[in-house]
Design a protein around this motif. Structure first.
Motif, PDB file in Angstrom:
ATOM      1  N   ALA A 168     162.685  18.311  53.623  1.00 13.62           N
ATOM      2  CA  ALA A 168     163.409  19.486  54.596  1.00 13.62           C
ATOM      3  C   ALA A 168     163.403  20.673  54.099  1.00 13.62           C
ATOM      4  O   ALA A 168     162.926  21.688  54.696  1.00 13.62           O
ATOM      5  CB  ALA A 168     164.514  18.919  55.362  1.00 13.62           C
ATOM      6  N   HIS A 169     164.003  20.660  53.035  1.00 15.49           N
ATOM      7  CA  HIS A 169     164.142  21.918  52.179  1.00 15.49           C
ATOM      8  C   HIS A 169     162.858  22.628  52.019  1.00 15.49           C
ATOM      9  O   HIS A 169     162.583  23.896  51.960  1.00 15.49           O
ATOM     10  CB  HIS A 169     165.063  21.755  50.867  1.00 15.49           C
TER      11      HIS A 169
ATOM     12  N   GLU B 276     157.665  14.891  66.269  1.00 14.55           N
ATOM     13  CA  GLU B 276     157.450  15.885  65.331  1.00 14.55           C
ATOM     14  C   GLU B 276     156.242  15.670  64.348  1.00 14.55           C
ATOM     15  O   GLU B 276     155.269  16.419  64.384  1.00 14.55           O
ATOM     16  CB  GLU B 276     158.640  16.540  64.709  1.00 14.55           C
TER      17      GLU B 276
ATOM     18  N   ILE C 116     159.985  22.419  53.301  1.00 18.45           N
ATOM     19  CA  ILE C 116     159.329  22.735  54.395  1.00 18.45           C
ATOM     20  C   ILE C 116     159.938  24.114  54.854  1.00 18.45           C
ATOM     21  O   ILE C 116     159.434  25.061  54.966  1.00 18.45           O
ATOM     22  CB  ILE C 116     159.410  21.758  55.477  1.00 18.45           C
ATOM     23  N   THR C 117     161.272  24.475  54.978  1.00 24.06           N
ATOM     24  CA  THR C 117     161.951  25.434  55.520  1.00 24.06           C
ATOM     25  C   THR C 117     162.114  26.526  54.363  1.00 24.06           C
ATOM     26  O   THR C 117     161.763  27.607  54.649  1.00 24.06           O
ATOM     27  CB  THR C 117     163.507  25.252  55.648  1.00 24.06           C
ATOM     28  N   GLU C 118     161.828  26.310  53.235  1.00 29.22           N
ATOM     29  CA  GLU C 118     161.771  27.098  51.986  1.00 29.22           C
ATOM     30  C   GLU C 118     160.248  27.897  52.194  1.00 29.22           C
ATOM     31  O   GLU C 118     160.088  29.002  52.200  1.00 29.22           O
ATOM     32  CB  GLU C 118     161.779  26.871  50.669  1.00 29.22           C
TER      33      GLU C 118
ATOM     34  N   LYS D 246     158.277  28.005  54.772  1.00 34.70           N
ATOM     35  CA  LYS D 246     158.326  28.686  56.047  1.00 34.70           C
ATOM     36  C   LYS D 246     158.974  30.113  55.774  1.00 34.70           C
ATOM     37  O   LYS D 246     158.614  31.035  56.345  1.00 34.70           O
ATOM     38  CB  LYS D 246     158.874  28.072  57.207  1.00 34.70           C
ATOM     39  N   ARG D 247     160.122  30.168  55.263  1.00 33.16           N
ATOM     40  CA  ARG D 247     160.887  31.406  55.105  1.00 33.16           C
ATOM     41  C   ARG D 247     160.407  32.311  54.141  1.00 33.16           C
ATOM     42  O   ARG D 247     160.432  33.477  54.252  1.00 33.16           O
ATOM     43  CB  ARG D 247     162.356  31.029  54.536  1.00 33.16           C
TER      44      ARG D 247
END
Lengths: 248, 203
Positions: free
Chosen positions: B46-47, B15, B49-51, B53-54
């Motif tokens: 990780a948080h 990845e 990145i997801t935040e 993106k969201r």
């Protein structure tokens, strides 16, 4: 830099003239430039830091520039650009969308045809001539003329004076790459070709390119460019992406 | 070849290796670094990145990246609505904003015309720009694309497209970088700098 390693390749810096065919972004601020050089054929090289505003290379390595360049040949497949001087940057081409469209089409075709590190002085001179013509006067037939000459250089010489299938000299109405030329009404295959376009094609391949380039814009010129593009695409076995993209 | 790493580590390396500028060796180095750091640090990454993106989307007006359907720049009433600065990427807005010289609106094309890559005007936010010019009280369009062949082609295309619309179309100037030496300037830039010279006002 420059010291010989293992004595295998003592001369690792070399100078040449070249035309920038295309560039790819590399990493943060670098580019890979693809050059058609006069003496070394197609060369791929890394230009470090060109995308920074303070780069010493500046605009010289933009596609379509004619440059004198010094390259360092490392161990890898990519050389490294060490110095560049501009010979001609073809400013009229850069400042006119129509000329730029044509120039990019030529560059893409040459990039497809040229072989890595396989010198082809003829191809180099042809491209340089075409770009100079484009910068000076932008004739409508420059792309078509170049493509047909390119096909001729690749060894493809179409039959134009008689039907390529039955040999009859009757009205020639179609053009087919697989049959290697024009076809008469009863053997017709491939795409149609008009009498005007055929006359232009005879001029181009009959050593009268200069005369063909003086032809005004017209349907026959557009038609011939289309046939040339399809013929070249068929020979290369891939699409030319820049062809037709910016047609308004 | 079979992987020498256990599957989760190999997945992480794969990845990371997809990120721009990260080769297999760098991916491996980052992966092992992440395995070594405290778990909360890794979770924080990780948080983030997801935040991102969201919560991040494109502004419906200018296509800048934004946290809501209108970006901060478009929602700001104090900004001049009569000017639109057309840029290729959201990061170009950051560069222009840092100059503190511009107080108008922006429009992000999300790319540039690149004939060799097969990217034409249809893949860019050109239609949306035309709609904005029609709907908003725009007087000037500043073509602020990169001064390379793709950016210049885009600027020329837009200039031609916008000429019948009746707005002033300007192109950012080309010249010498402040702090640079003339002798290293390339001919094209120096030529344009000369062409765009201006009268010096005394005092």
């Amino acid at each position: 830099m420059g010291q010989s390693r293992d004595g295998a390749d003592p001369v690792s810096l070399y100078s040449d003239h070249g035309i920038v065919l295309r560039t790819y972004k590399l990493g943060e601020a670098d580019r890979i430039v693809v050059l058609l050089t006069r003496d070394h054929g197609k060369v791929r090289a890394v230009a470090k830091g060109v995308r920074k505003t303070r780069s010493k290379f500046g605009s010289r390595l933009e596609p379509c520039s004619h440059i004198a360049v010094q390259l360092y040949s490392g161990r890898g497949e990519l050389d490294i650009v060490t110095q560049v001087e501009s010979i001609d940057h073809f400013r009229p081409i850069r400042e006119d969308l129509d000329r730029l469209r044509r120039a990019v089409t030529l560059l893409e075709a040459v990039d497809q045809v040229a072989q890595d590190r396989e010198p082809s002085p003829r191809l180099y001179q042809m491209l340089l001539g075409a770009l100079r013509t484009l910068a000076a006067q932008n004739p409508p037939l420059v792309v078509a003329g170049f493509f047909w000459k390119l096909l001729a250089l690749e060894g493809f010489a179409p039959v134009l004076d008689q039907c390529a299938s039955c040999g009859s000299s009757g009205p020639l109405v179609a053009f087919d790459l697989d049959h290697g030329g024009v076809l008469c009404a009863s053997c017709r295959r491939g795409g149609p070709i008009s009498a005007d376009a055929l006359d232009l094609l005879r001029l181009i391949l009959g050593g009268k390119l200069g005369q063909a380039l003086e032809e005004p814009e017209g349907l026959a010129a557009t038609e011939l460019e289309g046939i040339a593009t399809r013929a070249l695409e068929a020979t290369l076995e891939r699409r030319l992406r820049s062809a037709g993209l910016l047609d308004a | 070849m079979n992987s020498v790493y256990t599957q989760p580590v190999q997945d992480l390396i794969d990845e990371l290796g997809r990120l721009p500028g990260i080769g297999p060796k760098s991916a491996q180095r980052i992966a092992f670094h992440l395995l070594k750091v405290p778990e909360q640090d890794a979770v924080r990454l990780a948080h983030a990145i997801t935040e991102a993106k969201r919560r991040v989307q494109f502004c419906e007006t200018c296509f800048n990246i934004s946290e809501s359907s209108q970006c901060e720049l478009c929602a700001d009433d104090r900004r001049d609505v009569s000017m639109i600065c057309v840029v290729e990427e959201p990061k170009d807005i950051v560069a222009v904003e840092k100059t503190q010289e511009y107080r108008g609106r922006y429009h992000v094309l999300q790319g540039a015309i690149n004939p060799i890559e097969g990217i034409g005007p249809d893949q860019l936010r050109v239609r949306e720009l035309l709609e904005r010019i029609r709907d908003e009280a725009v007087k000037e369009i500043i073509l602020c694309t990169n001064p390379n062949i793709e950016g210049e082609a885009t600027a020329m295309y837009l200039a031609r497209l916008l000429s019948p619309v009746g707005v002033t179309v300007t192109r950012i100037a080309s010249g010498l970088p402040v702090g640079g030496d003339l002798e290293y300037a390339d001919e094209l830039t120096l030529g344009r700098a000369l062409e765009g010279r201006r009268a010096v006002e005394a005092g």
